[in-house]
Design a protein around this motif. Structure first.
Motif, short mmCIF file in Angstrom:
data_model
loop_
_atom_site.label_atom_id
_atom_site.label_comp_id
_atom_site.label_asym_id
_atom_site.label_seq_id
_atom_site.Cartn_x
_atom_site.Cartn_y
_atom_site.Cartn_z
N GLY A 27 2.97 0.74 53.92
CA GLY A 27 3.30 0.51 55.08
C GLY A 27 2.29 -0.34 55.99
O GLY A 27 1.16 0.35 56.05
N LEU A 28 2.44 -1.39 56.40
CA LEU A 28 1.38 -2.15 57.39
C LEU A 28 1.67 -2.45 58.82
O LEU A 28 3.09 -2.43 59.00
CB LEU A 28 0.99 -3.28 56.67
CG LEU A 28 0.80 -3.60 55.18
CD1 LEU A 28 0.25 -4.87 54.78
CD2 LEU A 28 -0.37 -2.50 55.02
N ALA A 29 0.82 -2.29 59.67
CA ALA A 29 0.97 -2.59 61.17
C ALA A 29 0.29 -3.70 61.31
O ALA A 29 -0.41 -4.60 60.66
CB ALA A 29 0.31 -1.40 61.77
N THR A 30 0.73 -4.17 62.61
CA THR A 30 0.05 -5.43 63.12
C THR A 30 -0.68 -5.36 64.40
O THR A 30 -0.71 -4.13 64.56
CB THR A 30 1.42 -6.60 63.44
OG1 THR A 30 2.37 -5.98 63.98
CG2 THR A 30 1.95 -7.17 62.20
N GLY A 31 -0.96 -6.03 65.22
CA GLY A 31 -1.96 -5.77 66.35
C GLY A 31 -3.34 -6.19 66.16
O GLY A 31 -3.69 -6.59 64.93
N SER A 32 -4.14 -6.02 66.85
CA SER A 32 -5.55 -6.10 66.98
C SER A 32 -6.18 -5.16 66.06
O SER A 32 -7.19 -5.39 65.10
CB SER A 32 -6.35 -6.19 68.10
OG SER A 32 -5.97 -7.26 68.86
N SER A 33 -5.84 -3.95 66.00
CA SER A 33 -6.63 -2.92 65.41
C SER A 33 -6.70 -2.98 63.65
O SER A 33 -7.66 -2.60 63.32
CB SER A 33 -5.79 -1.58 65.61
OG SER A 33 -6.00 -1.16 66.98
N PRO A 34 -5.53 -3.37 63.28
CA PRO A 34 -5.66 -3.55 61.81
C PRO A 34 -6.61 -4.81 61.13
O PRO A 34 -6.60 -4.94 60.14
CB PRO A 34 -4.07 -3.62 61.34
CG PRO A 34 -3.43 -3.21 62.29
CD PRO A 34 -4.34 -3.54 63.48
N ASP A 35 -6.89 -5.52 62.06
CA ASP A 35 -7.68 -6.71 61.60
C ASP A 35 -8.75 -6.45 60.68
O ASP A 35 -8.89 -7.33 59.66
CB ASP A 35 -7.83 -7.65 62.86
CG ASP A 35 -6.83 -8.41 63.72
OD1 ASP A 35 -5.68 -8.53 63.03
OD2 ASP A 35 -7.01 -8.77 64.63
N GLN A 36 -9.59 -5.69 61.00
CA GLN A 36 -10.68 -5.44 60.31
C GLN A 36 -10.47 -4.64 58.96
O GLN A 36 -11.03 -4.74 58.02
CB GLN A 36 -11.76 -4.52 60.80
CG GLN A 36 -12.41 -5.18 62.10
CD GLN A 36 -13.55 -5.88 61.66
OE1 GLN A 36 -13.95 -6.10 60.67
NE2 GLN A 36 -14.14 -6.68 62.60
N VAL A 37 -9.23 -3.88 58.99
CA VAL A 37 -8.89 -3.42 57.54
C VAL A 37 -8.31 -4.62 56.67
O VAL A 37 -8.74 -4.56 55.45
CB VAL A 37 -7.58 -2.55 57.65
CG1 VAL A 37 -7.23 -1.80 56.60
CG2 VAL A 37 -7.97 -1.35 58.90
#
Length: 269
Positions: A27-37
């Protein structure tokens, strides 16, 4: 964790561990927080993407009202930033069907598709400044499945940065996995960075499950990990921690408090 890059590396480790152990539904999320992941996963695997090619991916949410092909539709964002570089076929990447005539039925079908895939093995989450997870805004029912929701003014203001700073360009509604759907994932991994998330994280560790702060619904799940940087952790007061919350600093191997019931799951700051 010391900074967003370290959070990205640790979160990528968690994905590599579950996929290496045979997990195939993410399960994946969007937004700024996951960018580094996603940047870390792509850096590790883009040249040899076989490890993730057999995975199926379910998105947390999708805007209602953006035309097909719009670059900010979340399906486009996920494909562009992570699933295409990892070699995951596009027909194995699923988003809520916001183009359906009957959106309520489309939400039910999305939950059925997740269940038919065997359920999500690891769900990545961010948190909004008002404590929302996915697009479950304050006041959301904690047991609800995938549904259409109206976005708050605060969420639209926060997301205007993805639309050239124009709040009027941000859709007013989205289809989102409900908290009930999210809590059915086997493991949850929430990441938060920056001072703007400090109030939400402080509320998470100090308040029991409360619909007015949706992120607190994570207390109802037995396998939750939360990774935060110092800015996101800056509002935490040890005196206010709930009894079942444990914390561990990146430079301190002592485990002082824990959220959830699994010894592997903890809040790191």
């Amino acid at each position: 964790m010391p900074d967003p890059r370290a959070i990205g590396a640790e979160a990528a480790n968690r994905f590599d561990e579950v996929v290496g152990g045979g997990a195939r539904v993410l399960g994946l999320a969007t937004g700024s927080s996951p960018d580094q992941v996603y940047a870390e996963l792509v850096n590790r695997h883009a040249a040899f993407p076989g490890a993730y090619r057999a995975c199926r991916v379910f998105l947390l949410d999708e805007y209602v009202g953006l035309p097909q092909g719009h670059p900010e539709r979340y399906a486009a964002v996920i494909r562009r930033t992570v699933t295409d570089p990892l070699g995951i076929p596009r027909d194995r990447v699923y988003a809520p069907d916001v183009d359906a005539r009957d959106l309520a039925a489309a939400g039910e079908r999305y939950d059925e598709a997740i269940a038919a895939a065997g359920g999500v093995d690891l769900q990545l989450l961010g948190v909004g400044t008002n404590g929302h997870i996915a697009f479950n805004e304050p006041g959301a029912t904690l047991a609800r499945g995938t549904h259409v929701t109206r976005l708050t003014d605060r969420t639209r203001q926060d997301n205007a940065r993805f639309f050239g700073g124009r709040v009027d360009a941000v859709p007013r509604a989205a289809m989102t996995q409900g908290i009930g759907t999210i809590l059915r994932a086997r493991r949850l991994l929430l990441i938060a960075t920056g001072a703007a998330k400090a109030d939400a994280i402080a509320g998470l560790v100090s308040r029991p499950a409360d619909p007015e702060l949706p992120v607190t619904a994570l207390h109802r799940h037995p396998a939750v990990s939360v990774l935060v940087d110092p800015a996101a952790a800056s509002g935490i007061s040890e005196a206010d921690l709930l009894p079942d919350v444990r914390m561990r600093g990146h430079d301190d191997e002592r485990v002082d408090r824990m959220i959830g019931m699994h010894a592997d799951d903890r809040i790191r700051s």
